[in-house]
Write an enzyme that holds these catalytic residues in place. Structure first.
Site, PDB file in Angstrom:
ATOM      1  N   TYR A 192       0.884  -1.454  -0.186  1.00 21.28           N
ATOM      2  CA  TYR A 192       0.149   0.033  -0.139  1.00 21.28           C
ATOM      3  C   TYR A 192       0.992   1.227   0.012  1.00 21.28           C
ATOM      4  O   TYR A 192       0.567   2.241  -0.438  1.00 21.28           O
ATOM      5  CB  TYR A 192      -0.735   0.036   1.164  1.00 21.28           C
ATOM      6  CG  TYR A 192      -2.246  -0.734   1.137  1.00 21.28           C
ATOM      7  CD1 TYR A 192      -2.212  -2.125   0.705  1.00 21.28           C
ATOM      8  CD2 TYR A 192      -3.376   0.163   1.152  1.00 21.28           C
ATOM      9  CE1 TYR A 192      -3.536  -2.780   0.768  1.00 21.28           C
ATOM     10  CE2 TYR A 192      -4.656  -0.455   1.171  1.00 21.28           C
ATOM     11  CZ  TYR A 192      -4.418  -2.112   1.003  1.00 21.28           C
ATOM     12  OH  TYR A 192      -5.956  -2.700   0.604  1.00 21.28           O
ATOM     13  N   LYS A 249       3.260 -15.216   2.974  1.00 19.36           N
ATOM     14  CA  LYS A 249       3.573 -16.130   1.928  1.00 19.36           C
ATOM     15  C   LYS A 249       4.835 -16.111   1.716  1.00 19.36           C
ATOM     16  O   LYS A 249       5.649 -15.787   0.723  1.00 19.36           O
ATOM     17  CB  LYS A 249       2.903 -15.296   0.654  1.00 19.36           C
ATOM     18  CG  LYS A 249       3.040 -16.182  -0.681  1.00 19.36           C
ATOM     19  CD  LYS A 249       1.929 -17.025  -0.790  1.00 19.36           C
ATOM     20  CE  LYS A 249       2.071 -17.809  -2.295  1.00 19.36           C
ATOM     21  NZ  LYS A 249       1.120 -18.714  -2.165  1.00 19.36           N
ATOM     22  N   ASP A 254      -2.865 -18.175   1.187  1.00 21.96           N
ATOM     23  CA  ASP A 254      -3.895 -19.118   0.463  1.00 21.96           C
ATOM     24  C   ASP A 254      -4.350 -19.974   1.293  1.00 21.96           C
ATOM     25  O   ASP A 254      -5.735 -20.201   1.099  1.00 21.96           O
ATOM     26  CB  ASP A 254      -3.366 -19.347  -0.850  1.00 21.96           C
ATOM     27  CG  ASP A 254      -1.942 -20.341  -0.640  1.00 21.96           C
ATOM     28  OD1 ASP A 254      -1.293 -20.294   0.342  1.00 21.96           O
ATOM     29  OD2 ASP A 254      -1.548 -20.999  -1.739  1.00 21.96           O
ATOM     30  N   ASP A 305      -6.193  -6.984   4.456  1.00 23.76           N
ATOM     31  CA  ASP A 305      -7.180  -6.316   3.788  1.00 23.76           C
ATOM     32  C   ASP A 305      -8.298  -7.361   3.470  1.00 23.76           C
ATOM     33  O   ASP A 305      -9.417  -7.568   3.583  1.00 23.76           O
ATOM     34  CB  ASP A 305      -6.831  -5.383   2.748  1.00 23.76           C
ATOM     35  CG  ASP A 305      -8.229  -4.599   2.019  1.00 23.76           C
ATOM     36  OD1 ASP A 305      -8.849  -4.287   2.457  1.00 23.76           O
ATOM     37  OD2 ASP A 305      -7.878  -4.760   0.488  1.00 23.76           O
ATOM     38  N   ASP A 347     -11.876  -8.998   5.310  1.00 22.36           N
ATOM     39  CA  ASP A 347     -13.314  -9.013   4.457  1.00 22.36           C
ATOM     40  C   ASP A 347     -13.838 -10.494   4.587  1.00 22.36           C
ATOM     41  O   ASP A 347     -14.983 -10.717   4.567  1.00 22.36           O
ATOM     42  CB  ASP A 347     -13.190  -8.728   2.948  1.00 22.36           C
ATOM     43  CG  ASP A 347     -13.351  -7.132   2.815  1.00 22.36           C
ATOM     44  OD1 ASP A 347     -13.117  -6.290   3.905  1.00 22.36           O
ATOM     45  OD2 ASP A 347     -13.880  -6.592   1.824  1.00 22.36           O
TER      46      ASP A 347
END
Ligand code: IPM
Ligand code: MG
Length: 358
Positions: free
Chosen positions: A143, A192, A224, A248, A252
């Protein structure tokens, strides 16, 4: 009577002003019931600030927030500003305020309300007992890394860089361990590390800090896989800590487990007690101004503010209990109602909660 606390209110766009008004009503009720005292100051932020001041984050709003003890934010954004250049987008204001206020940690609890179990798209038996918190790093990673366009061998290219340093990882991971300590003492660190260098650094830092928290059970989960496990075994998670963009996305996903995004609160914190509190849901421009938005997420964000910034635990409990009792009595706003014809409006929901507070 407690010291007067300064609250910077940035109601923002869409349903923001409607839900924030109900949260303030609840805060005023706690002044009466618990001898608390607040001074509210209002500032422009987001789309409305673009329209009125030509920037999503006016300096006077930022100054007002810096001078406050806590910030209450409604929601920002809407289709009106979607095609604006980057500097004139509400989202840019949101990233700017996080960075300027040093809010490196975003905390989003996702808990199943028993009486709303049916609101989720997941089977009740999978959801049973789900009560987790996503702790998201908020001021680093992709970001905030360098971004640019350039000419490459195959024409124009776009570049976003993901950067983390040890200090940034340490402070968020420590905070997550501390939170886990106050709960079920389980921490999932999500990365990751099989691909990304920033994730390998992340994992090294987590492993170095872990021995300081022998009472907390740590697991490393690849992002994942975490996305899958959240759907398969959501109840097994307690605290999840992760970098900005993974957080982020996963927050959600976690919010949707509950099926009631209109109910979820969030806190953005820095080093001290100061925090910015906002509902997880967005500005919902499609229903703005109709008086039907669910104010509960914003009201529960106030409870989070009381606990995390002010240590007003009794007053926080009274808000949370009032919300639970109003829901148990069957009152619903349209977003969570099974029979929409019986749904209550935004103000009515606020009034019911205020009336239920003890
Ligand atoms: C959030 C939002 C923001 C983010 C957007 C609006 C910039 O999705 O708070 O999760 O990506 O951080
Ligand atoms: Mg998001």
């Amino acid at each position: 009577m407690a010291d007067t606390k300064k609250i910077a209110v940035i109601a923002g766009d869409g349903i923001g002003p409607e839900v924030v008004a109900e949260a303030i009503k609840v805060m005023k009720k706690t002044e009466e019931l618990y001898g608390l005292s607040f001074e509210f100051e209002h500032g422009l932020f987001g789309g409305i600030a673009i329209d009125e001041k030509g920037t999503p984050l006016p300096q006077e709003t930022l100054d007002m927030c810096k001078a406050a003890d806590a910030v209450l934010l409604g929601a920002v954004g809407g289709p009106k500003w979607d095609n604006n250049p980057k500097e004139l987008r509400p989202e840019t204001g949101l990233l700017g305020i996080r960075k300027a206020l040093g809010l490196f940690s975003n905390i989003r609890p996702a808990k199943i309300f028993d009486c709303l179990k049916d609101a989720s798209t997941l089977k009740p038996e999978v959801l049973e007992g789900t009560d987790l918190i996503v702790v998201r790093e908020l001021t680093g990673g992709i970001y905030f890394g360098d971004k640019f366009r350039r000419e490459g061998a195959n024409g124009e290219e776009a570049v976003d860089t993901c950067v983390y340093n040890v200090h940034e990882v340490e402070r968020i991971v420590r905070q997550a361990f501390e939170i886990a300590r106050t709960r079920r003492k389980k921490l999932a660190s999500v990365d990751k590390a099989n691909v990304l260098e920033t994730s390998r650094l992340w994992r090294e830092v987590v492993n170095r800090i872990a021995p300081e928290y022998p009472d907390v059970e740590l697991e490393h989960v690849l992002v994942d896989n975490c996305a899958m496990q959240l759907l398969r075994r959501p109840a097994s998670f307690d605290v999840i800590v992760t970098e900005n963009m993974f957080g982020d996305i996963l927050s959600d996903e976690a919010a949707m487990l509950t099926g009631s995004i209109g109910m979820l609160s969030s806190a953005s914190l820095g080093e001290g007690a100061f925090g910015l509190y906002e509902p997880v849901h967005g500005s919902a421009p499609d229903i703005a101004g109709q008086g039907i938005a669910n104010p509960i997420a914003t009201i529960l964000s106030v409870a989070l503010m009381y606990r995390l910034t002010f240590g007003y635990h009794e007053a926080a409990q009274s808000i949370e209990d009032a919300v639970a009792s109003v829901l148990d009595a069957g009152h619903r706003t349209a977003d969570i109602a099974t029979d929409r014809s019986k749904a209550v409006g935004t103000q009515q929901m606020g009034d019911l909660i205020v009336a239920a507070m003890k």
